[in-house]
Design a protein around this motif. Structure first.
Motif, PDB file in Angstrom:
ATOM      1  N   GLU A  27       0.831  -1.200   0.000  1.00 33.36           N
ATOM      2  CA  GLU A  27       0.000   0.000   0.000  1.00 33.36           C
ATOM      3  C   GLU A  27       0.868   1.253   0.000  1.00 33.36           C
ATOM      4  O   GLU A  27       0.517   2.261  -0.645  1.00 33.36           O
ATOM      5  CB  GLU A  27      -0.926   0.003   1.210  1.00 33.36           C
ATOM      6  CG  GLU A  27      -2.051   1.024   1.122  1.00 33.36           C
ATOM      7  CD  GLU A  27      -2.972   0.774  -0.059  1.00 33.36           C
ATOM      8  OE1 GLU A  27      -3.258   1.756  -0.792  1.00 33.36           O
ATOM      9  OE2 GLU A  27      -3.384  -0.372  -0.279  1.00 33.36           O
ATOM     10  N   ALA A  30       2.067   1.844  -3.516  1.00 37.58           N
ATOM     11  CA  ALA A  30       0.967   2.380  -4.322  1.00 37.58           C
ATOM     12  C   ALA A  30       0.757   3.869  -4.041  1.00 37.58           C
ATOM     13  O   ALA A  30       0.578   4.676  -4.965  1.00 37.58           O
ATOM     14  CB  ALA A  30      -0.315   1.599  -4.052  1.00 37.58           C
ATOM     15  N   GLU A  34       1.456   6.981  -6.710  1.00 34.81           N
ATOM     16  CA  GLU A  34       0.354   7.863  -7.086  1.00 34.81           C
ATOM     17  C   GLU A  34       0.621   9.324  -6.726  1.00 34.81           C
ATOM     18  O   GLU A  34       0.274  10.233  -7.498  1.00 34.81           O
ATOM     19  CB  GLU A  34      -0.940   7.411  -6.395  1.00 34.81           C
ATOM     20  CG  GLU A  34      -1.458   6.069  -6.870  1.00 34.81           C
ATOM     21  CD  GLU A  34      -2.570   5.539  -5.967  1.00 34.81           C
ATOM     22  OE1 GLU A  34      -3.133   6.344  -5.187  1.00 34.81           O
ATOM     23  OE2 GLU A  34      -2.857   4.336  -6.038  1.00 34.81           O
TER      24      GLU A  34
END
Length: 222
Positions: A27, A30, A34
């Motif tokens: 996570e 990610a 982003e």
């Protein structure tokens, strides 16, 4: 900087833990991909994991822990060449994969500095680099010196490319500026700036120049 996460023993797991280090790292990567490193906070990561900060801190003590773990995770995707007779090829393949990992995760090059990088993925690849360089005839401190030179070249080139690609939409302004000041910066105006696919060729040729210099130190240059 606080002690590396890799130098601390894992805390004992609670019964049926609602969270794992693997899930936290996935996570975190990610989020970093982003939004970049500037947006990573323990609170935001806990929110994305749908858990409380207390639970998150059970697994990782600080944001620095998270960054160390995330860096090691992305370098786990870099293929390690099988040792062959052409160790220079091994170095080129390994360093090309290292560069690609940083370009695929643009936040990574900027946060590498000042971190010990003691994770198993990074250490395995660094050990392979040292072995390949040592097999060329280097020995003693020269192995580490050559490894640092190659690694710093790869990190620096990725950092510059990430920065340049972020501003490519405005690159025409920079080109025009150099053209207007050709008398002050004649070499820059003549030879231009890297853009697009030019980065790949420049990286490969630059790495080749560096390895040529290392080979001459061992008496194996052309």
């Amino acid at each position: 900087m606080s002690e590396s996460v890799w130098l601390r023993a894992d805390r004992p797991r609670r019964d049926a833990p609602p969270l794992t280090r693997e899930r936290i790292v996935a996570e975190a990567v990610a989020l970093l991909d982003e939004e970049g490193a500037g947006r990573l906070t323990m609170r935001r990561l806990a929110e994305r994991l749908d858990t409380g900060s207390t639970t998150l801190y059970w697994h990782v003590k600080t944001k620095e822990d998270v960054l160390e773990l995330a860096l090691d995770h992305i370098f786990g995707d870099v293929p390690v060449p099988a040792p062959g007779p052409d160790r220079r090829r091994d170095v080129v393949e390994l360093m090309s994969g290292w560069r690609r990992a940083m370009l695929d995760h643009p936040w990574s090059a900027a946060v590498l500095g000042g971190r010990p990088l003691l994770g198993p993925n990074v250490l395995a690849r660094t050990d392979h680099l040292y072995a390949a360089l040592a097999s060329t005839g280097l020995s003693g401190p020269r192995v580490a010196t050559a490894a640092y030179a190659v690694a710093n070249y790869v990190i620096g080139s990725a950092l510059m490319e990430v920065g340049a690609r972020g501003g490519e939409a405005d690159d025409s302004g920079a080109v025009a500026h150099l053209a207007r000041h050709r008398d002050v910066y004649p070499s820059l105006a003549e030879h231009g700036r890297l853009s697009g696919d030019g980065w790949d060729a420049a990286f490969t040729e630059g790495l080749g120049c560096l390895l040529d210099g290392i080979a001459r130190r061992t008496g194996r240059g052309d």
